[in-house]
Design an enzyme around this catalytic site. Structure first.
Site, PDB file in Angstrom:
ATOM      1  N   GLY A 171      -3.657   2.031 -15.312  1.00 55.03           N
ATOM      2  CA  GLY A 171      -3.383   1.470 -14.757  1.00 55.03           C
ATOM      3  C   GLY A 171      -4.903   1.568 -13.494  1.00 55.03           C
ATOM      4  O   GLY A 171      -6.071   2.518 -13.116  1.00 55.03           O
ATOM      5  N   PHE A 216       0.879  -1.330   0.094  1.00 56.86           N
ATOM      6  CA  PHE A 216      -0.103   0.150  -0.138  1.00 56.86           C
ATOM      7  C   PHE A 216       0.838   1.283  -0.337  1.00 56.86           C
ATOM      8  O   PHE A 216       0.123   2.477   0.522  1.00 56.86           O
ATOM      9  CB  PHE A 216      -0.977   0.701   0.985  1.00 56.86           C
ATOM     10  CG  PHE A 216      -1.409  -1.678   1.324  1.00 56.86           C
ATOM     11  CD1 PHE A 216      -2.350  -1.408   0.141  1.00 56.86           C
ATOM     12  CD2 PHE A 216      -1.688  -2.220   2.763  1.00 56.86           C
ATOM     13  CE1 PHE A 216      -3.100  -2.903   0.480  1.00 56.86           C
ATOM     14  CE2 PHE A 216      -2.131  -3.072   2.740  1.00 56.86           C
ATOM     15  CZ  PHE A 216      -2.827  -3.638   1.751  1.00 56.86           C
ATOM     16  N   GLU A 237      -5.427   1.918  -7.441  1.00 54.77           N
ATOM     17  CA  GLU A 237      -5.401   3.611  -6.402  1.00 54.77           C
ATOM     18  C   GLU A 237      -6.309   3.443  -6.729  1.00 54.77           C
ATOM     19  O   GLU A 237      -7.185   3.846  -6.079  1.00 54.77           O
ATOM     20  CB  GLU A 237      -4.033   4.291  -6.054  1.00 54.77           C
ATOM     21  CG  GLU A 237      -2.518   3.425  -6.280  1.00 54.77           C
ATOM     22  CD  GLU A 237      -1.294   4.321  -6.052  1.00 54.77           C
ATOM     23  OE1 GLU A 237      -1.416   5.029  -5.494  1.00 54.77           O
ATOM     24  OE2 GLU A 237      -0.877   3.956  -7.197  1.00 54.77           O
TER      25      GLU A 237
END
Ligand SMILES: Cc1cc2nc3c(=O)[nH]c(=O)nc-3n(C[C@H](O)[C@H](O)[C@H](O)COP(=O)(O)OP(=O)(O)OC[C@H]3O[C@@H](n4cnc5c(N)ncnc54)[C@H](O)[C@@H]3O)c2cc1C
Ligand code: SF4
Lengths: 323, 743
Positions: free
Chosen positions: B706, B244, B709
Site C-alpha cells: 500500500g 481520509f 498513507e
C-alpha cells in the site's frame, strides 16, 4: 437563513426609498450572503445596488478616485493603481482568493464585518451581534483578535486589508444618503467598539458608500503592504503593515504607517511616523520608532505574540522600502 | 502488446467525467419527490436535552417533520462496532436525550427544499440541562487509563535485553540521551465532498446513495439499525470526493435520513456542511507523547522509550496508537519500551484519519532521532543507517521486503543532502534562513481477508471487473482496470472497473492502504478464473469451433483463444458466434502471509528544504524529495498522486492543522475551513517523488504493497527537523506556527 425579498435599485434615490431598518444593500454579496446563511444578519429585504454605476478608477490632480462598486480584482490589476499606489494593489492582491476578489466590491470590502468566530456563530453570545449578550472572546479563542482599540465589550479586529492601506494614505470615503452627500476621512469613519461594538462606523441609515478618494502623494510610489499569516494565501492577517516612505540620502523625510490584524479598526501609527521623520533609516531607528508607536498594545491570552510580531514586521517593511 | 500497461503512467479512467462534472456524487442526485434533511446540533458540551420546541419550525414554510429525542425515528440498538458493523460512534442518534459532546446531533428537520430545512433547523429551540464536559485534553492527561492490548501486544510493552531491569536503567546507562515531549491537537478529516446521503425506498427495500469508503459494511450497519434484512439495503457510492478515513464508518445522519425517508414515504437527502463535519463525522484524537532515546557515543541506540497518551471520545472509537506503530519496530535497539494510554474526553467521536498512529508517532520518534543526531553531531541519515533494523525487535522475524536503506541513500543523493550544514541556523540567503531535514516513513502492508472480485468477459470483446470497494480519488478504478487488462492482454480502455456498490463481490472497502494488495490481487485471480471459464465454455458449447477439445489444448493469450490445427478466435467473436453474452468468474485474494514468517511494511525516506524569514519567522517549503519502497507500483501516475497527497497531509500536520477545542464548553472554535487551516497550493513545494521497484512477492503474488498513507508518515518530522536546521529552534508542539518559531 430566513426567506427575504430581493429588489434591484435603479437609482440612488430608488435605493434610498426602499431602505428601512430591516433592509441591506447587496454588492458582491461575499460578506452579506455569507452572514445571512449563518443567520448572523437577517434582513427582510436585500437591495441590489450593482446597477447604480458607482464605478470608475481615475487619477487626476487631486488624486485617485475609485467607485464603490469597482471589484477588488479590477482595482488590484489597474496599472495606475499599481504604479502610483502599490500599497493598495498589494493589499488587495493579498486579500481573500481570486474568485472572491472578482466578486467583491471596494465599498463592500470597507464595510465587511469582523471574522471573530463568536460573532459568526449564533449559538454563542456576542455583544456586536446581540448587544449586551457578552463577549466570549475576552477569554476564549482570541489568537486572531485585536491588541489596539479594544474594550471590555469587544476585542474583534477589523478584517479589511484594503482599509489599512487606505488609512495609511489618508483616504476619504464619499457617502450619499437621503439627506445628501458628504465626505469623511476613512480613519474617522470607523468607530472604536467602546461599549457599543454593534456600531462599527459612521454610516447613517440608508447611506451608500459611493467612492473612495485617495489624495495625491508622490512618495506613495514607494509604498508596500506586507501581510503575515499562518499560511501563504487565502487567510486574514495575523499582522499586516502598510507603509509609504519618502527617504532621501538615507534620511526619512516623510512616512506613513498603518497596521492590520491588530486593531479594532485600521490602525495608524502616528507616533512611529513622528519618531522617524528626519531620522536616518537604520534598523535601530526603525525599531525605536515602531516600539514607541506600539507601546499601547494590550494583548490577550492567546495573542501575546502579536505586538512582537507586529514590530518585527513593521521594521522589516520599513527597511525593505528604504533599501 | 499490452504487457507494459502496468507501471506506466495511465491517466485516471474517470478523470474526464470528474473534470467535466459528469461524475455524480451522492449530493448531485435528485430523485423525484425528494425532500431535504438538515441536522440540528447540540450547543452544549455535555448534558441532557430537557425540551425541544419545534412549533416555530413546524410552522415555517415547507417543513415536513422535526425529529428529536422527543419525536425520534426508531433505530435498533444492539449493534456495536465489530467486523460486521461500522457504526461511527457507540450510540444511536435521537434514541435518548443525552448530549455526549458539543455538536452532537439532537434533531433532524425535513422540508421540501434545502433552504426550508435549514431555516426550520434554525428555528428549533432546544433546552438543555447542561453539565461541564471533560474537554480539556491537557487537564485530562493525569486521568488517562489503559486502552487494553494493542495489535495483540500489551499496552505497556518492554522488550529488554537480558539482565536489564527496566528501560530507565537502560537509558541511565546510555552515554548520550535525547528526546522530549511532543504534542499535537485534534484534527479533522474534512474532505471537500461533504458527507451526503440520499435515501430512496421502494418494494425492494432501501437504496442509499452515500459517499463512503466502505459500501458493504455501511449497508450492513444501516440494515441493522433500521431493523431490515441486509438483503433489502443497498448502498451506492459511485464517486467519493475524498475521505481520509472520515468516510469509513457509518455516521448517525445516514441512519436518520433513511429512517425519515421511510417515515415520510419520500426520498430524503441530507448533506452535512463542512462546519457540521467537525462534530458529526469524527476527529483524529489529540496526542501527547514523550520519547527518550539513549545511545552510545558512536550513535548505536541503547534504549528507546516512547510513551503516548491519546484522547478518546466517550462516544468511541479509535485512538492514535502512536508508540506501538512506530518505535515498536522502526529501529534496532536492545531495549525498547512503548506504552499507550487514553484520556477520555467528551469530544466528537474519535475516528480513523490517514495514517492513524503513525502520523503522530513518526513525528515524535523522528524528531527525537534528529535531536539525538544533533547531540551526537552525527548526520541524521547516518544515525538511521547505524540503527537499521532487519528483523522486528523482540520477534526476530524479517520483513517480507525492506529497502529503506536504499530510500535513504537514493533520497540523499537526489536531494543533495551532502550540502546540508550540520550546524543549525548557519545558512542564510538574504533575510531567509535555510534548513534541510529528513525523516523515515513506515506503514504496515495490510491486506484484508476474504476480498472478492468478479471478472466478466463480454461478447463485445470488452471486459468488466467489479468489487464492492470505493475509489475516493485513490485511483482504484484505474488500478483494477489495468491489473485485469494486463492479465487478459487487453488494452486498458477495454476493461471497465465497477465499484461503489454494496451488492458487488465482497469487499470491506478502501482504507488502511490495503486496496491494491487486497482488491487488485482478487481481481487478478478473478481474471484468471474467467479465462478458465471461457475455455470451459469454448470446449463445451456445441456451436464453438473449439467444441470437444481438451481444455488443456486451448490457449488464451492477448484476448484470443487458439487451439490445434490453426483454430483461432478473439473471445468476443467466439462468444458472439455461440450466442453467449458473456462469461464470468469470481475469485478472492490469497490470504496474507503468516505473520510468524514475515512482517510487512511499506517504507520511505523524506527530505525537505525550508526557508524561514529571519524577521517574521514565516515558513516556506522550498522542495521535498521522497523515495518510496512499496513493492511493485501498479500505476505510477496515480501512485504519485497518492504520495503527493500524503505529503500535503504531512505539511498540514506540521504547519497548519488543528481543531481548537474550548476547554470549558467542548465547542470547536475553528469548525470551518476558513479557520481550520489546510495547505493551499502556495504552501506546497515541488515534490520529487521516486519509487523503488522491488516487487514484494513474499506479501502477495503481485508484489504490491500500500501507498495511500505512507506519504503522511514522517513528513511532518522532516519539516520540523528542517526548521530546526534552519533556525536552531526545536518546536515539539504542532502545528509549528509563526508565533512558536520566533522570539
Ligand atoms: C473566504 C473569504 C476570505 C476573505 N479574505 C479576505 C482577506 O484576506 N482580506 C480582506 O480584506 N477581505 C477578505 N474577505 C472579505 C471580502 O473582501 C469581503 O467579503 C468583500 O470585500 C465584501 O464585498 P462585497 O461587494 O461582496 O460586499 P457585500 O457582501 O455585498 O456587502 C458587505 C456589506 O457592505 C454593505 N455594502 C456593500 N456595498 C455598499 C455600499 N456601496 N454602500 C453601503 N453599503 C454597502 C452591505 O450591505 C453589507 O453589509 C474575505 C471574504 C471571504 C468570504
Ligand atoms: S470580540 Fe466582539 S465580535 Fe467577538 S465576541 Fe466579543 S463582542 Fe462579539
Amino acid at each position: 437563513m430566513r426567506a427575504f425579498e430581493y429588489a434591484a435599485a435603479r437609482t440612488p434615490a430608488d435605493a434610498f426609498a426602499r431602505t428601512t431598518p430591516r433592509t441591506a444593500y447587496l454588492a458582491g454579496g461575499t460578506t452579506l450572503v455569507d452572514l445571512m446563511k449563518l443567520g448572523v444578519v437577517e434582513p427582510d429585504a436585500v437591495i441590489d445596488i450593482n446597477g447604480l454605476g458607482l464605478r470608475g478608477i481615475r487619477l487626476d490632480r487631486d488624486g485617485l478616485r475609485v467607485g464603490a462598486l469597482e471589484r477588488m480584482s479590477d482595482v488590484a490589476e489597474h496599472p495606475v493603481v499599481a504604479a502610483e499606489f502599490p500599497v493598495v494593489a498589494q493589499a488587495l492582491q493579498a486579500s481573500a482568493s481570486p474568485q472572491i476578489r472578482n466578486m467583491a466590491s471596494i465599498g463592500g470590502n470597507l464595510l465587511q464585518r469582523t471574522r471573530c468566530g463568536y460573532f459568526r456563530d449564533v449559538a454563542t453570545a456576542c455583544n456586536k451581534r446581540q448587544p449586551g449578550s457578552g463577549c466570549p472572546a475576552q477569554t476564549g479563542a482570541n489568537r486572531g483578535h485585536a491588541v489596539f482599540g479594544t474594550s471590555a465589550s469587544c476585542v474583534a479586529t477589523h478584517a479589511s486589508d484594503l482599509a489599512v492601506a487606505l488609512v495609511a494614505l489618508d483616504a476619504r470615503v464619499e457617502l450619499a444618503g437621503p439627506a445628501g452627500r458628504r465626505e469623511v476621512p476613512l480613519a474617522d469613519f470607523y468607530r472604536l467598539p467602546g461599549d457599543s461594538p454593534q456600531v462599527e462606523n459612521d454610516l447613517r441609515p440608508g447611506e451608500l458608500v459611493t467612492a473612495v478618494a485617495v489624495p495625491r502623494l508622490a512618495f506613495a510610489r514607494r509604498s508596500t503592504y506586507l501581510k503575515v499569516r499562518d499560511r501563504q494565501s487565502y487567510e486574514f492577517a495575523l499582522v499586516s503593515v502598510a507603509a509609504a516612505l519618502d527617504v532621501r540620502n538615507g534620511t526619512v523625510r516623510d512616512v506613513r504607517l498603518a497596521v492590520g490584524g491588530v486593531g479594532t479598526r485600521p490602525w495608524r501609527l502616528p507616533l512611529a511616523e513622528q519618531a522617524l521623520r528626519g531620522k536616518r533609516l537604520t534598523e535601530a531607528t526603525a525599531r525605536q520608532a515602531v516600539e514607541a508607536g506600539t507601546a499601547d498594545a494590550r494583548p490577550l491570552a492567546f495573542n501575546a505574540f502579536k505586538p512582537a510580531l507586529l514590530r518585527r514586521t513593521a521594521v522589516r517593511t520599513l527597511l525593505a522600502l528604504g533599501g | 502488446m499490452t504487457a507494459e500497461i502496468l507501471g506506466r503512467g495511465r491517466a485516471r479512467v474517470e478523470g474526464p467525467a470528474k473534470v467535466t462534472g459528469a461524475a455524480k456524487y451522492a449530493a448531485d442526485l435528485h430523485p423525484s419527490g425528494l425532500a431535504y434533511g438538515y441536522l440540528v446540533l447540540a450547543t452544549v458540551g455535555r448534558g441532557t436535552v430537557t425540551a425541544v420546541d419545534a412549533e416555530a419550525a413546524l410552522a415555517s414554510p415547507g417543513v415536513l417533520a422535526v425529529y428529536s429525542p422527543f419525536n425520534p425515528l426508531k433505530l435498533y440498538g444492539g449493534i456495536v462496532h465489530s467486523d460486521q458493523s461500522f457504526l461511527g460512534q457507540n450510540w444511536l442518534p435521537l434514541q435518548d436525550a443525552e448530549v455526549r459532546h458539543h455538536g452532537q446531533i439532537v434533531g433532524l428537520v425535513v422540508a421540501d427544499t434545502f433552504e426550508q430545512a435549514r431555516r426550520g433547523a434554525a428555528l428549533v429551540r432546544v433546552v438543555y440541562d447542561a453539565r461541564p464536559p471533560v474537554a480539556d485534553f491537557a487537564a485530562a492527561l493525569p486521568n488517562a487509563v489503559s486502552p487494553g492490548p494493542i495489535n495483540g501486544e500489551p499496552d505497556v510493552l518492554d522488550l529488554l535485553a537480558p539482565g536489564v531491569p527496566s528501560i530507565e536503567a537502560a537509558l541511565a546507562a546510555a552515554p548520550v540521551r535525547a528526546g522530549g515531549t511532543y504534542t499535537q491537537p485534534p484534527k479533522n478529516p474534512v474532505p471537500l465532498e461533504p458527507h451526503a446521503t440520499v435515501a430512496v425506498w421502494d418494494q425492494a427495500g432501501l437504496t442509499l446513495h452515500l459517499g463512503t469508503q466502505a459500501a458493504m459494511p455501511s449497508a450492513l450497519t444501516v440494515a441493522a439499525a433500521l431493523g431490515q434484512d441486509p438483503a433489502r439495503v443497498r448502498v451506492l457510492s459511485e464517486h467519493v470526493g475524498g475521505g481520509f478515513g472520515g468516510k469509513l464508518y457509518t455516521w448517525a445522519h445516514p441512519l436518520l435520513t433513511a429512517a425519515a425517508a421511510q417515515a415520510l414515504g419520500r426520498p430524503v437527502k441530507t448533506v452535512i456542511t463542512h462546519e457540521q463535519m467537525f462534530s458529526v463525522t469524527g476527529n483524529r484524537t489529540p496526542v501527547h507523547q514523550t520519547v527518550e532515546l539513549g545511545a552510545s557515543a558512536d550513535g548505536a541506540l541503547q534504549a528507546v522509550k516512547h510513551e503516548a497518551v491519546s484522547g478518546l471520545s466517550t462516544s468511541g472509537l479509535i485512538f492514535e496508537q502512536a508508540a506501538h506503530t512506530t518505535s515498536r519496530y522502526l529501529y534496532k535497539a536492545p531495549n525498547i519500551h512503548v506504552a499507550q494510554k487514553v484520556a477520555m474526553l467528551d469530544a466528537p467521536p474519535s475516528t480513523w484519519m490517514r495514517a492513524p498512529g503513525e502520523e503522530p508517532g513518526s513525528f515524535a520518534l523522528e524528531s527525537a532521532m534528529d535531536e539525538l543526531a544533533a547531540k551526537l553531531n552525527l548526520d541524521p541519515v547516518e544515525l538511521r543507517l547505524r540503527n537499521y533494523s532487519t528483523v522486528v525487535p523482540g520477534r526476530g522475524v524479517p520483513w517480507s521486503s525492506k529497502h529503506l536503506d536504499e530510500c535513504y541513500r537514493l533520497g540523499a543523493a537526489r536531494f543533495g543532502w551532502n550540502r546540508r550544514a550540520q550546524r543549525p541556523g548557519s545558512v542564510r540567503e538574504g533575510d531567509w534562513l535555510i534548513g534541510y531535514g529528513m525523516a523515515s516513513a513506515a506503514y504496515p502492508g495490510n491486506q484484508f481477508p476474504y476480498t472478492m472480485a468478479k471478472v466478466r468477459l463480454r461478447a463485445d470483446g470488452g471486459a468488466e471487473v467489479s468489487s464492492a470497494t470505493a475509489d475516493l480519488g485513490t485511483g482504484m478504478r484505474t488500478v483494477l482496470s489495468s491489473v485485469v487488462a494486463e492479465r487478459l492482454g487487453l488494452p486498458g480502455e477495454r476493461v471497465a472497473a465497477v465499484l461503489g456498490d454494496s451488492v458487488l463481490p465482497m469487499n470491506y472497502g478502501a482504507f488502511a492502504s490495503a486496496g491494491t494488495a487486497s482488491t487488485a490481487t482478487a481481481a487478478r485471480a478473478a481474471a484468471s478464473a474467467a479465462v478458465a471459464q471461457l475455455v470451459q465454455v469454448a470446449v463445451q458449447n456445441a456451436a464453438s469451433p473449439f467444441h470437444g477439445l481438451d481444455p488443456k489444448d486451448v490457449v488464451y493469450a492477448e484476448g484470443r483463444l487458439t487451439g490445434p490445427g490453426g483454430l483461432d478466435a478473439a473471445f468476443g467473436e467466439l462468444l458472439t458466434r455461440i450466442d453467449v453474452s458473456g462469461v464470468e468468474a469470481q475469485d478472492g485474494s490469497a490470504p496474507p502471509p503468516d505473520a510468524r514468517n514475515f512482517a510487512v511494511h511499506s517504507f520511505g525516506a523524506h527530505f525537505c528544504e525550508v526557508r524561514v524569514h529571519a524577521w517574521t519567522s514565516e515558513v516556506r517549503l522550498r522542495r521535498f524529495t521522497s523515495v518510496i519502497d512499496a513493492g511493485r507500483i501498479v500505476n505510477e501516475r496515480t501512485a504519485r498522486s497518492q504520495i503527493a497527497g500524503g505529503l500535503v497531509f504531512g505539511i498540514g500536520q506540521a504547519l497548519f492543522e488543528g481543531s481548537v477545542m474550548e476547554p470549558a464548553s467542548g465547542r470547536t472554535a475553528n469548525a470551518n475551513l476558513a479557520e481550520y487551516l489546510i495547505p493551499v497550493n502556495a504552501d506546497v513545494p515541488v515534490f520529487d517523488i521516486q519509487f523503488l521497484s522491488h516487487p514484494d512477492t513474499n506479501f502477495n503474488e503481485f508484489g504490491a504493497r500500500g501507498i495511500g498513507e505512507l506519504g503522511t508518515v514522517g513528513s511532518a518530522a522532516a519539516i520540523a527537523n528542517a526548521l530546526f536546521n534552519a533556525t536552531g529552534r526545536r518546536v515539539r508542539d504542532l502545528p509549528v506556527t509563526v508565533d512558536k518559531l520566533f522570539g
